[in-house]
Design an enzyme around this catalytic site. Structure first.
Site, PDB file in Angstrom:
ATOM      1  N   HIS A  56      30.035   6.060  17.597  1.00  0.00           N
ATOM      2  CA  HIS A  56      28.628   5.648  17.622  1.00  0.00           C
ATOM      3  C   HIS A  56      28.094   5.333  16.236  1.00  0.00           C
ATOM      4  CE1 HIS A  56      26.801   5.788  21.555  1.00  0.00           C
ATOM      5  NE2 HIS A  56      27.495   6.850  21.873  1.00  0.00           N
ATOM      6  N   ASP A  91      26.582   8.325  29.601  1.00  0.00           N
ATOM      7  CA  ASP A  91      25.944   7.284  28.797  1.00  0.00           C
ATOM      8  C   ASP A  91      25.512   6.087  29.635  1.00  0.00           C
ATOM      9  OD1 ASP A  91      26.146   8.619  26.417  1.00  0.00           O
ATOM     10  OD2 ASP A  91      28.021   7.654  25.806  1.00  0.00           O
ATOM     11  N   HIS A  98     -21.892  28.972  26.258  1.00  0.00           N
ATOM     12  CA  HIS A  98     -20.866  29.128  27.289  1.00  0.00           C
ATOM     13  C   HIS A  98     -21.338  30.152  28.328  1.00  0.00           C
ATOM     14  CE1 HIS A  98     -18.281  26.911  24.599  1.00  0.00           C
ATOM     15  NE2 HIS A  98     -17.258  27.006  25.416  1.00  0.00           N
TER      16      HIS A  98
END
Lengths: 430, 430
Positions: free
Chosen positions: B262, B361, B420
């Site tokens: 590769h 692959d 909140h």
């Protein structure tokens, strides 16, 4: 006054586009500073960590130690009220139950070519949790990051938290204890991120770093990404509330302010179909601001980044909401499910008037770490999946390999990768 | 000669640690160059894209156009052989079937507090796929990235590919057509990543960018991360083969070389329990190299980064494999499942002697985009999940909100976030 848009105005599209493009964060370029700190901690370990901590937090690690030990955590837990301890335990239990449902399934199957395929999930072995110090030290964030990691099966959950001038919120340490955090260190900033990524004499490196932080922490996470995994880079919080006129304006105003009080860069947007209701909400925001302890933060957030958008019809809201792709979306309408079905991009959707966003911050069970700054288009809130990873599994026998052989060799040859083709043909005696 | 380690040697641990620490990539600092290119494309769009493409690829976009249109894709498909077309279609079908099984489930449930909770998955709306040009133009990569995006339901899959001196592999374009890619542009490098992230007059911006590239592409992806999502930053490929002496040395050698061909920075490691078998494999590698077309790449990869590790007992392999956390792991042993069960960190595991990595692959169906450089400790191969995102859903009514109210207000108060708490209490008339 916050921005006011109406879909009946001819310049609505350009003004909405401008609202979308508003930058709420100044992105200081701290990359060079951070790069030097990360390299230094990587090279010199604890000694560098001690120097930066002395400089930035005015804390002498040689005296107090880098680790916050079990006895210090126990003391912190003893220091908080029984009510706080119970609330943390309640939140922890609910977060645990919700996230346990997210555990992914393994798969294993034989396909029609006779190939055995599948995948297997496993936990990330170790995770570092960054917790900001000072005013932004939120015990709820400790739970929201540590509990899913533990549910995933992470072996080692490590928390770092700066203690400026030696100060640390006992609730943060108590939350760490309740969440089952394994190690706690009193370091912060880029130096703490570097220590987690590369390790020092005292702190063993972790495989992934999560949790919010300032620009230095964000830059450091970005720089160590690859060596370790990181979670998203969080921006200022935001809410879009879609509400019809059948709502109590005080409730909606409270929700807009709950978001605004986080940060002067937070953003609260109301989308409604009633101009009169819009006015009532705007007045209620102003009225509630007069008695809000964090008005000094919420007021500029609302003034600079807040917006009220009046539409002819709330059926027109979904495309606008998708363009905003808000972190939090409240749907205070008669049929919130029908509206939710037409919306694609939001971190979390709060359905109906009795679901204020604040319950999601603490105890609903879902995660409050959610994608900000329109990133709900491509990313999700924190989940058990962020603490696991998947391994693919493949198995051929001689017959199934033969069935895959020709195509493999054709594509390998096309890519000029002959050894790839040979690794198949050698097994097929060709 | 590649490295040879034996667990019986006294310095085994230090030599294995050195192997682990080997850097296989020089990380050029291209950040500044890339930053300038990205800013320029963001500011000047197509004009900047044309200038960089003229400079780097020697292609005049004003003449040939930025887009590669349907007729050009059809011509490419006509140009390849019938065998190649069939192999691409075979691979596409198998990738599609495998990835269809990854589509996640939505959830919706009412918990014991009466709170309705759940989540909903949706596709990322648009994805940009980077495809390298020149010798690294792999049609299989087009399939591996585009097919899962399409399975996820991505509306718009956009491919960019540089065409140095106007050259483009017809197989790459044919793969794009077969995979159902929606738009293709002949641009590459950092300029293409910038165009995908910010858009130009011709290229509409995407929400996420995936695919491999050189150092410039990687740096650009890192820089635009946040504005768009990105996938992992891929490093050189690698395989670890665990093989006992009951293997054909030629098969194992072929697998080691399939990885080595590769890239000169690729890494192939054999772990075995038989020194004689190790010698046979080493000789087979040398023999096969003499006739391998890409020997000029595979030979230095094997020489510089290849390794053979001989253990007393393959039962000792799992901890070493986990430290390597390889992208690809082949288990050519009598009971590969038993060995796989003891290994936690690997991108993909190939079970048994008839499963060469090369099938993964191309045509096995699983994804070949896998975590490299030990990142299998914290990340997974590409999947349908990378092209989807999750929205949390929450709904309280008055009763369930009341059940969450006290803990929410306690934690909000503890964090100093009064608005909140108010957003809850205003609904509970308290």
């Amino acid at each position: 006054m916050s921005l006011r848009l109406s879909s009946t105005e001819s310049d609505f599209e350009s003004r909405f586009a401008a609202l979308l493009a508003t930058k709420r964060e100044s992105s200081d370029d701290v990359d060079q500073t951070v790069r030097a700190i990360v390299a230094d901690v990587r090279a010199r370990g604890d000694a560098a960590l001690a120097e930066y901590t002395a400089r930035f937090d005015r804390v002498d690690l040689a005296t107090v130690g880098i680790a916050i030990g079990p006895e210090e955590l126990a003391a912190a837990e003893a220091e908080i009220t029984e009510e706080q301890r119970a609330a943390l335990a309640f939140a922890k239990g609910r977060i645990e139950s919700y996230h346990a449902r997210q555990k992914p399934q393994d798969a294993r199957f034989v396909d029609d070519a006779g190939v055995e395929l599948g995948w297997r999930w496993s936990a990330v072995p170790s995770v570092g949790l960054y917790v900001p110090g000072g005013t932004a030290a939120y015990p709820s964030s400790v739970l929201m990051n540590a509990v899913p990691a533990k549910v995933a099966g992470v072996d080692r959950v490590v928390m770092v938290v700066p203690t400026p001038d030696g100060a640390i919120a006992p609730l943060v340490l108590a939350a760490a204890k309740i969440a089952g955090v394994d190690e706690v260190y009193r370091v912060g900033g880029a130096q703490a991120v570097a220590a987690l990524a590369y390790g020092t004499e005292t702190i063993a490196p972790v495989a992934k770093i999560v949790g919010p932080g300032n620009a230095y922490v964000a830059a450091a996470k970005r720089q160590v990404f690859g060596t370790v995994g990181i979670d998203m880079i969080a921006g200022p919080s935001e809410v879009v509330v879609v509400a019809d006129a059948d709502n109590n304006p005080d409730w909606i105003a409270a929700d807009l302010l709950a978001q605004a009080e986080h940060d002067t860069a937070a953003q609260s947007i109301l989308i409604t179909d009633d101009a009169g209701f819009a006015d009532q909400v705007a007045r209620a925001v102003e009225a509630q601001l007069t008695t809000l302890p964090r008005a000094a933060i919420a007021a500029p957030s609302w003034r600079d980044f807040g917006a009220i958008i009046v539409l002819d019809d709330l059926a027109d809201a979904p495309p606008l909401v998708d363009r905003l792709a808000p972190e939090h979306l409240e749907l205070a309408v008669a049929d919130p499910d029908a509206l939710a079905d037409r919306i694609r991009h939001a971190g979390a959707i709060f359905l109906g008037a009795y679901t204020p966003e604040a319950v999601g911050d603490y105890v609903a069970g879902s995660n409050h770490v959610l994608p900000t700054a329109r990133s709900a288009r491509f990313s999700s809130g924190l989940s058990v999946l962020d603490f696991m990873k998947r391994t693919s599994l493949l198995r051929c026998d001689a017959d199934s390999l033969a069935r895959l052989g020709a195509a493999t060799r054709t594509l390998a040859a096309a890519e000029g990768l002959d050894a790839h083709g040979r690794s198949v043909s050698v097994r097929l005696n060709r």
